[in-house]
Design a protein around this motif. Structure first.
Motif, short mmCIF file in Angstrom:
data_model
loop_
_atom_site.label_atom_id
_atom_site.label_comp_id
_atom_site.label_asym_id
_atom_site.label_seq_id
_atom_site.Cartn_x
_atom_site.Cartn_y
_atom_site.Cartn_z
N THR A 4 -27.99 -9.16 -53.25
CA THR A 4 -28.35 -7.79 -53.00
C THR A 4 -28.59 -7.63 -51.54
O THR A 4 -29.63 -7.32 -51.18
CB THR A 4 -29.62 -7.39 -53.71
OG1 THR A 4 -30.61 -8.27 -53.29
CG2 THR A 4 -29.45 -7.39 -55.17
N ALA A 5 -27.99 -7.97 -50.66
CA ALA A 5 -28.40 -7.83 -49.30
C ALA A 5 -28.49 -6.39 -48.97
O ALA A 5 -28.07 -6.00 -47.95
CB ALA A 5 -27.38 -8.46 -48.43
N THR A 45 -43.89 -12.73 -43.29
CA THR A 45 -43.34 -12.89 -44.64
C THR A 45 -43.12 -11.55 -45.33
O THR A 45 -44.09 -10.83 -45.62
CB THR A 45 -44.29 -13.74 -45.50
OG1 THR A 45 -44.60 -14.97 -44.83
CG2 THR A 45 -43.66 -14.04 -46.85
N PRO A 46 -41.86 -11.15 -45.59
CA PRO A 46 -41.61 -9.92 -46.34
C PRO A 46 -42.15 -10.06 -47.76
O PRO A 46 -42.10 -11.13 -48.36
CB PRO A 46 -40.08 -9.81 -46.34
CG PRO A 46 -39.63 -10.69 -45.21
CD PRO A 46 -40.63 -11.80 -45.15
N ALA A 47 -42.68 -8.97 -48.32
CA ALA A 47 -43.19 -8.99 -49.69
C ALA A 47 -43.05 -7.60 -50.29
O ALA A 47 -43.41 -6.60 -49.65
CB ALA A 47 -44.65 -9.44 -49.72
N GLY A 48 -42.52 -7.52 -51.49
CA GLY A 48 -42.37 -6.23 -52.15
C GLY A 48 -41.50 -5.29 -51.34
O GLY A 48 -40.39 -5.62 -50.95
N GLY A 52 -35.82 -16.99 -42.38
CA GLY A 52 -35.09 -15.96 -43.12
C GLY A 52 -34.42 -14.95 -42.20
O GLY A 52 -34.45 -15.07 -40.98
N TYR A 53 -33.81 -13.92 -42.81
CA TYR A 53 -33.17 -12.86 -42.03
C TYR A 53 -34.14 -12.35 -40.97
O TYR A 53 -35.31 -12.09 -41.27
CB TYR A 53 -32.76 -11.70 -42.94
CG TYR A 53 -31.49 -11.95 -43.69
CD1 TYR A 53 -30.38 -11.14 -43.50
CD2 TYR A 53 -31.37 -13.00 -44.61
CE1 TYR A 53 -29.20 -11.36 -44.19
CE2 TYR A 53 -30.21 -13.23 -45.30
CZ TYR A 53 -29.13 -12.40 -45.09
OH TYR A 53 -27.97 -12.64 -45.78
N TYR A 92 -36.13 -7.52 -47.24
CA TYR A 92 -36.72 -7.54 -48.56
C TYR A 92 -36.17 -8.68 -49.41
O TYR A 92 -34.96 -8.87 -49.51
CB TYR A 92 -36.46 -6.20 -49.27
CG TYR A 92 -36.81 -5.01 -48.41
CD1 TYR A 92 -38.13 -4.67 -48.17
CD2 TYR A 92 -35.81 -4.24 -47.81
CE1 TYR A 92 -38.45 -3.58 -47.37
CE2 TYR A 92 -36.12 -3.16 -47.00
CZ TYR A 92 -37.45 -2.83 -46.78
OH TYR A 92 -37.75 -1.77 -45.99
N GLY A 93 -37.07 -9.42 -50.03
CA GLY A 93 -36.66 -10.50 -50.91
C GLY A 93 -36.20 -11.75 -50.21
O GLY A 93 -35.83 -12.73 -50.86
#
Length: 567
Positions: free
Chosen positions: A13-14, A77-80, A107-108, A155-156
């Motif tokens: 799902t990018a 850190t991305p979350a939700g 990450g990205y 995200y994610g």
């Protein structure tokens, strides 16, 4: 590929890269810095914790390892629904040019500036196992005295790391960091490949450099941001001398040692006798529920048949191919080779595809690049393949994959057919490794058939977000490639042959044909209409000939004649 076979479909799902969208198609370098230039960012190395920085949803913290420099780095850190955006306001001077850069890992990671008073900028990179520098430039408006610089993840995706942020340019009143120094001359310059009209070069990275200039016989011929380049427009069977310099906002280094490269005598340019508009189909060397086919049964509408897949070996970079005779109903190697020859006699091209959803081939240094080229060429000699398809869905190194493909082209000559099948996320920006690779080998590249499926919503060339499954999704994303440096003849639309061929993204053949007409003629468009037409567009691709056969050849029966009837 696409949907590979042997394991359940994995959905990417990018949604992605939608982000800031700002994914710019090219990065510029600032001119030479003045003596007053400083790093206007405060607490640029996070040595004072998060002082001067604000992170959304308490997503950021500082860590002592890993770090790029000093003793601390930012970890966010991305979350939700939070993308872990960390930013600070930087004092700047009006009507001034600044170079924004940062080192990122994990990450990205995105880097950008807003409130510039002119054009806001950003750049990004997919997940990275080692520190990587992002860099871009911006110019402030006539009354701009501050800008917001930021980083964020996606995200994610996993946490990302940032260190050594810099906003080099005239002191806006809050700067404290020293201006950069002129980088040293690059070392390790070597010739990584040749054709009749080009020489490919590679060299070692230089600390502090934001770009490199390539010189031929003392004259600058190109500028790049990576550590490889291809010099084109050369005469066949001719020796040329090359040197490279490193640059940043402080200036340009001295020239590297010279290296000689000699072009080949064989005319270059892959594709052979392919028609102007071509249809590509992947043929499955396994049974996953689609129609089991011998190569001889592949529908006549397909001009390029990609045999899926070659497999990795225990030798880094090397691949092998083994016909699944048992899974294909006793199909023998001799029959397979004879069928390849028969397809070629009918004017078709047959290539071996490397990768797929589960492919793990890694070309990450000079040795593995040589292993890749040698092993693919050996398969071409053994089976009679016309070339290779690059369908690596787990990342690739543009420096060494380009080197490998150059080496393969030098062995195979001008008749080499070179195709690629990147995912949508891989072609959102020219800074992405897949896009870089395609541009690096543009003079020997046949076609890039991007996979318009299993991707979710993505960014179009107009900065808007489009959902897969529509004519707009196909045309607005193709536009990025068409305007990002690929020739129209090197761009194809990759779609599933049936709903069973992919987890998502299937569209009826009529939608594929509408997209082709929109791009080549300016007709049958949706809400997005390109600013110009591309009558030389190469055509379309499908996963797979087997799923096409299972659906009564509906895809090739409709799309094939339409492609071949394009202007």
């Amino acid at each position: 590929m696409p949907i590979l076979s042997r394991k359940p479909v994995r959905f990417r799902t990018a949604a992605a890269v939608v982000a800031t969208a700002a994914v710019t198609l090219a990065l510029g370098l600032a001119g030479p810095a003045s003596a007053a230039d400083v790093n206007n960012a405060k607490n640029a190395g996070f040595e004072s914790g998060l002082s001067s920085w604000t992170c959304s949803a308490s997503s950021g913290t500082t860590v002592s390892a890993p770090v790029h420099g000093g003793s601390a780095a930012l970890r966010a850190t991305p979350a939700g629904q939070d993308n872990a955006r960390c930013s600070q306001t930087v004092a700047v001077k009006p009507n001034s040019t600044y170079t924004l850069s940062a080192w990122v890992q994990g990450g990205y990671a995105y880097l950008g500036a807003t409130g510039t008073g002119t054009t806001d900028v950003s750049t990004w990179t997919p997940d990275s196992a080692s520190w990587k520098q992002l860099s871009t430039t911006f110019t402030t408006g006539a009354s701009t005295t501050s800008v917001t610089v930021y980083t964020h993840g996606w995200y994610g995706q996993p946490a990302y790391l940032v260190d050594d942020v810099s906003v080099y340019g005239p002191d806006g009143g809050g700067g404290s960091g020293p201006a950069p120094t002129v980088p040293g001359a690059p070392g390790g310059l070597s010739v990584s490949g040749t054709t009749s009209s080009s020489v490919s070069l590679a060299w070692n990275a230089v600390s502090g450099a934001t770009g490199y200039n390539v010189y031929r016989a003392g004259t600058k011929v190109t500028a790049v941001t990576g550590t490889s380049a291809t010099v084109t427009g050369l005469a066949a069977s001719t020796s040329y001398s090359f040197q490279v310099t490193a640059v940043n906002s402080a200036g340009e280094s001295g020239k590297s040692g010279a290296v000689a490269g000699t072009t080949t005598a064989t005319p270059g340019g892959g594709g052979g006798a392919l028609p102007k508009h071509a249809v590509t189909g992947y043929w499955q060397n396994f049974n996953n529920g689609a129609t089991v086919q011998k190569l001889s049964a592949v529908q006549s509408q397909y001009d390029i048949i990609a045999v899926a897949f070659a497999d990795a070996t225990t030798t880094p970079g090397a691949v092998t191919f083994s016909l699944d005779s048992a899974g294909l109903g006793g199909y023998t190697v001799d029959q397979f080779k004879a069928d390849i020859r028969a397809k070629q006699a009918a004017g078709k091209k047959v290539v071996v595809s490397v990768g797929g959803q589960n492919g793990t081939v890694s070309v990450s240094d000079t040795a593995s690049a040589a292993n890749f080229a040698n092993s693919v060429y050996a398969l071409m000699q053994t089976y009679g393949f016309d070339g290779v398809d690059i369908d690596l869905e787990n990342g690739l190194n543009p420096t060494y994959m380009s080197q490998a493909l150059r080496s393969l082209a030098a062995k195979a000559g001008g008749s080499l057919v070179l195709t690629m099948a990147p995912q949508t996320i891989d072609m959102q920006s020219t800074s992405n490794g897949y896009f870089q690779t395609a541009l690096n080998v543009k003079d020997i590249l046949t076609v890039v058939n991007m996979q318009y499926y299993n991707s979710g919503s993505m960014l179009g060339c107009d900065g808007k977000v489009y959902s897969q499954g529509s004519v707009d999704f196909l045309t607005a994303l193709a536009c990025i490639q068409l305007e990002g440096g690929l020739a129209p003849s090197q761009v194809g639309l990759g779609l599933p042959a049936s709903p069973s061929g992919a987890g998502s993204g299937y569209v009826p053949p009529s939608v594929v044909n509408n997209a082709l007409d929109c791009l080549t003629k300016g007709s049958s468009c949706g809400s997005f209409k390109p600013s110009r037409t591309y009558p030389d567009l190469r055509g379309a691709m499908t996963w797979s000939t087997n799923w096409d056969a299972a659906a009564g050849n509906a895809w090739s029966g409709a799309v094939g004649p339409h492609v071949h009837g394009l202007p």
